[in-house]
Motif scaffolding. Structure first.
Motif, mmCIF file in Angstrom:
data_model
loop_
_atom_site.group_PDB
_atom_site.id
_atom_site.type_symbol
_atom_site.label_atom_id
_atom_site.label_comp_id
_atom_site.label_asym_id
_atom_site.label_seq_id
_atom_site.Cartn_x
_atom_site.Cartn_y
_atom_site.Cartn_z
ATOM 1 N N ILE A 95 38.970 -91.870 103.090
ATOM 2 C CA ILE A 95 37.661 -91.797 102.431
ATOM 3 C C ILE A 95 37.511 -92.792 101.279
ATOM 4 N N CYS A 96 38.588 -93.480 100.907
ATOM 5 C CA CYS A 96 38.510 -94.463 99.823
ATOM 6 C C CYS A 96 38.410 -95.864 100.404
ATOM 7 N N PRO A 97 37.412 -96.663 100.019
ATOM 8 C CA PRO A 97 37.294 -98.041 100.513
ATOM 9 C C PRO A 97 38.548 -98.843 100.178
ATOM 10 N N SER A 98 39.139 -99.470 101.169
ATOM 11 C CA SER A 98 40.386 -100.234 101.000
ATOM 12 C C SER A 98 41.468 -99.392 100.335
ATOM 13 N N SER A 99 41.430 -98.078 100.596
ATOM 14 C CA SER A 99 42.401 -97.113 100.058
ATOM 15 C C SER A 99 42.379 -97.023 98.543
ATOM 16 N N VAL A 100 41.242 -97.376 97.921
ATOM 17 C CA VAL A 100 41.106 -97.272 96.467
ATOM 18 C C VAL A 100 39.799 -96.557 96.134
ATOM 19 N N CYS A 101 39.904 -95.434 95.414
ATOM 20 C CA CYS A 101 38.738 -94.738 94.899
ATOM 21 C C CYS A 101 38.644 -94.943 93.392
ATOM 22 N N THR A 102 37.496 -94.677 92.827
ATOM 23 C CA THR A 102 37.301 -94.734 91.373
ATOM 24 C C THR A 102 36.426 -93.563 90.948
ATOM 25 N N GLY A 103 36.481 -93.251 89.655
ATOM 26 C CA GLY A 103 35.548 -92.297 89.087
ATOM 27 C C GLY A 103 35.699 -90.868 89.565
ATOM 28 N N ILE A 104 36.951 -90.404 89.749
ATOM 29 C CA ILE A 104 37.188 -89.013 90.134
ATOM 30 C C ILE A 104 37.736 -88.268 88.922
ATOM 31 N N ILE B 53 47.273 -84.143 92.837
ATOM 32 C CA ILE B 53 47.977 -85.368 93.199
ATOM 33 C C ILE B 53 46.987 -86.526 93.233
ATOM 34 N N ASN B 54 47.395 -87.647 92.644
ATOM 35 C CA ASN B 54 46.564 -88.850 92.663
ATOM 36 C C ASN B 54 47.382 -90.008 93.218
ATOM 37 N N GLN B 55 46.999 -90.472 94.384
ATOM 38 C CA GLN B 55 47.627 -91.639 95.011
ATOM 39 C C GLN B 55 46.614 -92.748 95.302
ATOM 40 N N TYR B 56 45.322 -92.449 95.111
ATOM 41 C CA TYR B 56 44.302 -93.397 95.565
ATOM 42 C C TYR B 56 43.209 -93.692 94.542
ATOM 43 N N ALA B 57 43.159 -92.962 93.437
ATOM 44 C CA ALA B 57 42.039 -93.109 92.488
ATOM 45 C C ALA B 57 42.484 -93.894 91.263
ATOM 46 N N GLN B 58 41.711 -94.933 90.912
ATOM 47 C CA GLN B 58 42.088 -95.818 89.816
ATOM 48 C C GLN B 58 41.129 -95.674 88.630
ATOM 49 N N ASN B 59 40.410 -96.695 88.279
ATOM 50 C CA ASN B 59 39.606 -96.704 87.049
ATOM 51 C C ASN B 59 38.681 -95.493 86.945
ATOM 52 N N SER C 242 44.592 -95.423 86.220
ATOM 53 C CA SER C 242 43.933 -94.122 86.143
ATOM 54 C C SER C 242 44.266 -93.433 84.836
ATOM 55 N N GLY C 243 43.541 -92.359 84.564
ATOM 56 C CA GLY C 243 43.756 -91.608 83.343
ATOM 57 C C GLY C 243 42.661 -91.886 82.331
ATOM 58 N N SER D 93 54.570 -85.787 86.942
ATOM 59 C CA SER D 93 55.385 -86.890 87.464
ATOM 60 C C SER D 93 54.539 -88.152 87.563
ATOM 61 N N ILE D 94 55.082 -89.270 87.056
ATOM 62 C CA ILE D 94 54.471 -90.593 87.230
ATOM 63 C C ILE D 94 55.494 -91.460 87.958
ATOM 64 N N ASN D 95 55.165 -91.896 89.172
ATOM 65 C CA ASN D 95 56.149 -92.595 89.992
ATOM 66 C C ASN D 95 55.493 -93.742 90.756
ATOM 67 N N GLY D 96 56.049 -94.948 90.594
ATOM 68 C CA GLY D 96 55.622 -96.081 91.406
ATOM 69 C C GLY D 96 54.290 -96.675 91.016
ATOM 70 N N VAL D 97 53.774 -96.302 89.836
ATOM 71 C CA VAL D 97 52.498 -96.823 89.371
ATOM 72 C C VAL D 97 52.761 -98.004 88.444
ATOM 73 N N THR D 98 51.970 -99.065 88.548
ATOM 74 C CA THR D 98 52.155 -100.232 87.680
ATOM 75 C C THR D 98 51.827 -99.891 86.236
ATOM 76 N N SER D 99 50.746 -99.152 86.010
ATOM 77 C CA SER D 99 50.381 -98.711 84.665
ATOM 78 C C SER D 99 49.310 -97.640 84.770
ATOM 79 N N THR D 100 49.282 -96.736 83.782
ATOM 80 C CA THR D 100 48.219 -95.745 83.677
ATOM 81 C C THR D 100 47.738 -95.717 82.231
ATOM 82 N N GLN D 101 46.706 -94.936 81.987
ATOM 83 C CA GLN D 101 46.240 -94.716 80.621
ATOM 84 C C GLN D 101 46.944 -93.534 79.970
ATOM 85 N N GLY D 102 47.977 -93.047 80.615
ATOM 86 C CA GLY D 102 48.897 -92.133 79.990
ATOM 87 C C GLY D 102 48.550 -90.662 80.078
#
Length: 361
Positions: A79-88, A106-112, A139-140, A162-171
């Protein structure tokens, strides 16, 4: 009320939506929203309850009919375009797992602009908040989260966040983790880089924050971490544990680690980067900074800490005096020639059965 499927199941390209969930009450008159399957939230969906307290909004995992592993999921590969969602976002509610080994969010697909705020994660014996894979980059923030096993002993696999395999989050900012016993191995697993975790209180876990046990963890900041380590049985409790399991852990800053229990055998910071491992049993450590590993054959790490228990580098306007300093410590004297005895650098060296400060140059 019982919801047997995700409200968005079968909907193609759902529009931006804000869903306001009603208060579900408390006690014998409570009518929680019971779900039997994972709710998968699409892009630009805001799920908002009327509070994370007992009289607020509760979403409850059906038992024994809850056959999936997660209660709420941010996006999916379909359901996420190019496997990336936003604004959840999920706000102001309680997730009740009814003492099942399920995950809360669980969040594996939602970013900004995807975040969690004021959520109580109750009687969940899996992972309360699971942020994983690069699909959750940026995300965050994840804030004001209360994780409580609700009188049940945590399983060995029970994790608060748990935070795993993410390049960066807003903490993660504002987190309380409570397990009835320290059978649960770790409250927070930090296996990612470029994150900040602040204002955390941990009770009943063996490790409070475990760093780098499952993946590289670089350039992270931990701020105001309190371990209410009120028991020493069956094992000592570690507030922050820096592991050495084959992954790179470096450039880690810890500011304000506190062992509120203060019992014998409890450890505020354990750092396995050194041999033997560093174990700081100070009730409070204002700063502990782990740098990078030396690429020479010595393979040592740079480190600075305010704890007097391990070697560190101090600075002052007068030369150091006296015995009993920590062997290997270094001191820079910044005063005039008379104050520093014309020596700018001092080190702590053996002196009989004790140690003393000696001028280097």
């Amino acid at each position: 009320m019982v919801c047997t499927a995700s409200p968005w199941a079968g909907i193609t390209n759902p529009p931006p939506t804000t869903i306001l969930l009603p208060a579900t009450g408390s006690g014998t008159s409570a009518t929680p929203i019971i779900i039997s399957n994972t709710w998968v939230l699409p892009s630009n969906t805001h799920l908002i309850g009327e509070g994370d307290g007992l009289s607020g909004t509760t979403i409850q995992a059906n038992t024994p009919l809850f056959s999936v592993t997660t209660m709420l999921q941010f996006g999916s590969s379909t359901i996420c375009p190019s496997s990336v969602c936003t604004g959840i976002s999920v706000e102001n509610l309680t997730l009740d797992g009814q003492a099942q080994a399920v995950d809360g969010i669980i969040n594996q697909y939602a970013q900004n602009n995807s975040y969690v705020d004021h959520v109580r994660i109750y009687q969940i014996l899996g992972t309360g908040l699971n942020i994983s894979t690069t699909g959750a980059n940026n995300s965050g923030p994840y804030s004001n989260i209360l994780f409580d096993t609700g009188g049940y002993s945590g399983l060995s696999s029970t994790v608060c966040a748990s935070i795993n395999g993410v390049t960066s989050t807003q903490g993660i900012h504002g987190l309380t983790c409570h397990s009835e016993t320290n059978d649960a191995n770790a409250a927070v697993l930090l296996d990612s880089s470029n994150n900040s975790i602040s204002d955390v209180r941990i009770m009943g876990f063996y490790d409070g924050i475990r760093v780098g046990a499952n993946a590289n963890a670089q350039s992270n900041v931990l701020l105001n971490i309190i371990g209410d380590t009120t028991t020493t049985s069956p094992n000592p409790i570690i507030v922050v544990h820096i592991t050495n399991l084959g992954y790179t852990v470096s450039d880690l800053s810890i500011m304000g680690a506190n062992n509120a229990g203060g019992n014998s055998g409890t450890i505020t910071i354990k750092d396995d980067s050194f041999s033997p491992p560093t174990q700081l049993m100070d009730t409070s450590v204002a700063m502990y900074a782990l740098g990078e590993k030396d690429t020479t054959t010595a393979g040592a790490y740079s480190r600075f800490t305010t704890s007097p228990s391990v070697p560190t580098w101090g600075v002052g306007s007068k030369h150091p005096t006296g015995t009993g300093c920590t062997r290997g410590s270094i001191y820079s004297c910044t005063g005039g020639s008379s104050d520093c005895q014309s020596k700018a650098l001092w080190d702590c060296t053996p002196s009989g059965t004790s140690t003393m400060w000696s001028a280097v140059k």
